[in-house]
Design an enzyme around this catalytic site. Structure first.
Site, PDB file in Angstrom:
ATOM      1  N   SER A 198      11.299   9.301  24.322  1.00  0.00           N
ATOM      2  CA  SER A 198       9.967   8.740  24.132  1.00  0.00           C
ATOM      3  C   SER A 198       9.111   8.974  25.372  1.00  0.00           C
ATOM      4  O   SER A 198       8.988  10.107  25.811  1.00  0.00           O
ATOM      5  CB  SER A 198      10.095   7.258  23.775  1.00  0.00           C
ATOM      6  OG  SER A 198       9.000   6.877  23.003  1.00  0.00           O
TER       7      SER A 198
ATOM      8  N   HIS B 119      13.149   5.797  15.663  1.00  0.00           N
ATOM      9  CA  HIS B 119      12.882   6.045  17.083  1.00  0.00           C
ATOM     10  C   HIS B 119      14.011   5.480  17.952  1.00  0.00           C
ATOM     11  O   HIS B 119      13.957   4.331  18.386  1.00  0.00           O
ATOM     12  CB  HIS B 119      11.547   5.358  17.417  1.00  0.00           C
ATOM     13  CG  HIS B 119      10.941   5.826  18.685  1.00  0.00           C
ATOM     14  ND1 HIS B 119      10.584   7.135  18.913  1.00  0.00           N
ATOM     15  CD2 HIS B 119      10.610   5.153  19.821  1.00  0.00           C
ATOM     16  CE1 HIS B 119      10.053   7.245  20.120  1.00  0.00           C
ATOM     17  NE2 HIS B 119      10.063   6.058  20.685  1.00  0.00           N
TER      18      HIS B 119
ATOM     19  N   LYS C 182       8.756  12.548  27.542  1.00  0.00           N
ATOM     20  CA  LYS C 182       7.571  13.269  28.017  1.00  0.00           C
ATOM     21  C   LYS C 182       7.786  13.623  29.493  1.00  0.00           C
ATOM     22  O   LYS C 182       7.537  14.749  29.937  1.00  0.00           O
ATOM     23  CB  LYS C 182       6.318  12.403  27.864  1.00  0.00           C
ATOM     24  CG  LYS C 182       6.057  11.828  26.463  1.00  0.00           C
ATOM     25  CD  LYS C 182       4.793  10.963  26.444  1.00  0.00           C
ATOM     26  CE  LYS C 182       4.747   9.885  25.374  1.00  0.00           C
ATOM     27  NZ  LYS C 182       4.840  10.245  24.000  1.00  0.00           N
TER      28      LYS C 182
ATOM     29  N   TRP D 229       5.784   8.792  14.134  1.00  0.00           N
ATOM     30  CA  TRP D 229       4.767   8.698  15.199  1.00  0.00           C
ATOM     31  C   TRP D 229       4.904   9.834  16.212  1.00  0.00           C
ATOM     32  O   TRP D 229       3.934  10.283  16.803  1.00  0.00           O
ATOM     33  CB  TRP D 229       4.908   7.325  15.868  1.00  0.00           C
ATOM     34  CG  TRP D 229       3.851   6.924  16.855  1.00  0.00           C
ATOM     35  CD1 TRP D 229       4.065   6.506  18.146  1.00  0.00           C
ATOM     36  CD2 TRP D 229       2.430   6.811  16.654  1.00  0.00           C
ATOM     37  NE1 TRP D 229       2.882   6.173  18.741  1.00  0.00           N
ATOM     38  CE2 TRP D 229       1.852   6.351  17.845  1.00  0.00           C
ATOM     39  CE3 TRP D 229       1.587   7.071  15.564  1.00  0.00           C
ATOM     40  CZ2 TRP D 229       0.477   6.136  18.013  1.00  0.00           C
ATOM     41  CZ3 TRP D 229       0.217   6.867  15.724  1.00  0.00           C
ATOM     42  CH2 TRP D 229      -0.319   6.411  16.934  1.00  0.00           C
TER      43      TRP D 229
HETATM   44  C1  GCU Z   1       4.240   4.316  22.224  1.00  0.00           C
HETATM   45  C2  GCU Z   1       3.453   5.572  22.500  1.00  0.00           C
HETATM   46  C3  GCU Z   1       4.329   6.810  22.455  1.00  0.00           C
HETATM   47  C4  GCU Z   1       5.537   6.615  23.342  1.00  0.00           C
HETATM   48  C5  GCU Z   1       6.243   5.335  22.977  1.00  0.00           C
HETATM   49  C6  GCU Z   1       7.414   4.976  23.896  1.00  0.00           C
HETATM   50  O1  GCU Z   1       4.655   4.317  20.894  1.00  0.00           O
HETATM   51  O2  GCU Z   1       2.408   5.632  21.574  1.00  0.00           O
HETATM   52  O3  GCU Z   1       3.614   7.945  22.880  1.00  0.00           O
HETATM   53  O4  GCU Z   1       6.402   7.711  23.239  1.00  0.00           O
HETATM   54  O5  GCU Z   1       5.335   4.258  23.079  1.00  0.00           O
HETATM   55  O6  GCU Z   1       7.543   5.489  24.973  1.00  0.00           O
HETATM   56  O7  GCU Z   1       8.172   4.113  23.503  1.00  0.00           O
END
Ligand code: GCU
Length: 407
Positions: free
Chosen positions: A241, A386, A245, A332
């Protein structure tokens, strides 16, 4: 920061928006035809990604590693080494990184070095395994974020599956993101204020939180490489998540990283910004204004003007191995647009003589990941939402087995 249209770069040649900015073409339109051309194009893309998306991080600082200690954990299966990474030029009260490294004890006893998965965690090093030997890293709790000290011991054990990683002959290294930036939304927190005067870019392009976490991972690579028990060329970076990134950014921009494994990294990770019907630039910069350089938010509603996209970041990894892992029900993060990005980056691997992603995609669930089935690029999915779990870790380790000398 708000920017006028005049200040934005001219629209990239990408109409309709399902076309992406070309990778194998310099910004002046001349073609990229050789590996030597790619070196230059890579530098150009890297600069654009820093300028328009993630911000410029400071140059690698001199680190000081200290307070190393070792302990037997996981009933003796693992040897834990904890290293405090401090920054020579910063004052003593500046943040430091607590790097926890779990090594398979049998390898340590035999004097063998091992490949290492380096993961960025947000719940604390002590959450990764349930063992009192692990130092509680509770910077998040101090900043009112997530993490609850001793009560958090082992709460992420089924997520990181450290015992499984060790049983495959790999080490596991990790630091808590809050050591570098607690994700509080306050730019005065964390390490970034200490480098305010040392950033190479113009105003508005200062590093965001994702770049800071990535920089922290690279400082962990600094500390891991000299360790005798670690195979310096076989360090893989992994994150889920927001940590995915940061892991992709860290691995893409640091060629010492031997394998890159972003997991469900979504927007700001492997998912393309163009034609992304899930998390848009406005969504992510609205919710998390500190994650990117200020310049990025200006592309909300005019993504076709962005000179780069996530395929540009993925391509910086080439020809090193990249496995992008996704949850089929994790809408998402837009697994479809992540796969599109990986596909779009494939020609760079091919130009550099590495095997790309192939045709049978995506790989799913129990599909075999081995010499016969994957090249240096892989997109893999499981039927989950997720989360990270042992199925995903097995896939990453199978992929690493193909590319590393052996776990
Ligand atoms: C939110 C955000 C995502 C991210 C996520 C996380 O959902 O919108 O871009 O990846 O948090 O890090 O849990």
């Amino acid at each position: 920061m708000s920017r006028d249209d005049d200040e934005l770069p001219p629209p990239s040649r990408c109409r309709p928006t399902d076309e992406l900015p070309p990778l194998l073409e310099f910004r002046d339109g001349s073609p990229v035809e050789t590996a030597a051309d790619w070196r230059e194009r890579r530098a150009e893309l890297r600069r654009s990604l820093r300028h328009y998306v993630y911000g410029y991080a400071p140059d690698p600082p001199e680190i000081e590693t200290a307070t190393e200690r070792t302990a037997d954990v996981l009933d003796g299966a693992a040897t834990l080494v904890e290293t405090e990474i401090a920054f020579a030029a910063l004052p003593a009260d500046a943040p430091s990184i607590t790097l926890a490294v779990f090594l398979p004890s049998d390898a340590v006893d035999a004097g063998r070095s091992v490949p290492v998965l380096l993961g960025l965690n947000w719940r604390g090093n002590h959450a990764a395994v349930d063992d009192p030997a692990v130092t509680i890293t509770d910077t998040a709790r101090e900043h009112g974020g997530r993490g609850d000290g001793a009560a958090e011991r082992g709460v992420a054990a089924d997520y990181w599956c450290v015992d499984q990683i060790l049983s495959r002959g790999y080490g596991f290294a990790t630091y808590q993101l809050a050591d570098v930036d607690p994700d509080s939304g306050d730019p005065a927190d964390g390490i970034r204020p200490y480098y305010d005067d040392d950033l190479p870019g113009p105003p508005g392009t200062e590093w965001g939180v994702l770049a800071a976490w990535a920089w922290g991972l690279q400082r962990c690579v600094d500390a891991l490489r000299p360790m005798e028990a670690v195979r310096a060329g076989e360090i893989a970076v992994l994150g889920h998540s927001r940590c995915g990134k940061a892991a992709l950014l860290a691995g893409a921009t640091d060629e010492r990283v031997g394998l890159v494994a972003p997991h469900q990294s979504g927007t700001g990770g492997t998912a393309l910004d163009r034609d992304n019907d899930q998390e848009g630039i406005g969504d992510i910069t609205g919710m998390f204004p500190g994650w990117f350089a200020d310049t990025y938010a200006a592309f909300d509603g005019q993504v076709d003007r962005l000179p780069v996209d996530s395929h540009s970041l993925a391509a910086l990894v080439a020809p090193r191995p990249l496995i992008d892992t996704a949850g089929a029900r994790d809408y998402w993060t837009n697994p479809g647009r992540a796969l599109d990005a990986v596909r779009a980056a494939e020609p760079v691997w091919e130009l550099l003589g590495a095997e790309g992603i192939g045709d049978d995609l995506p790989l799913y669930g129990d599909d075999a990941i081995g010499d016969e089935t994957v090249g240096s690029l892989c997109h893999y999915r499981r039927e989950t939402g997720h989360t990270l779990n042992e199925g995903y870790l097995d896939a990453v380790l199978d992929f690493a087995d193909v590319h590393f000398d052996g776990g």
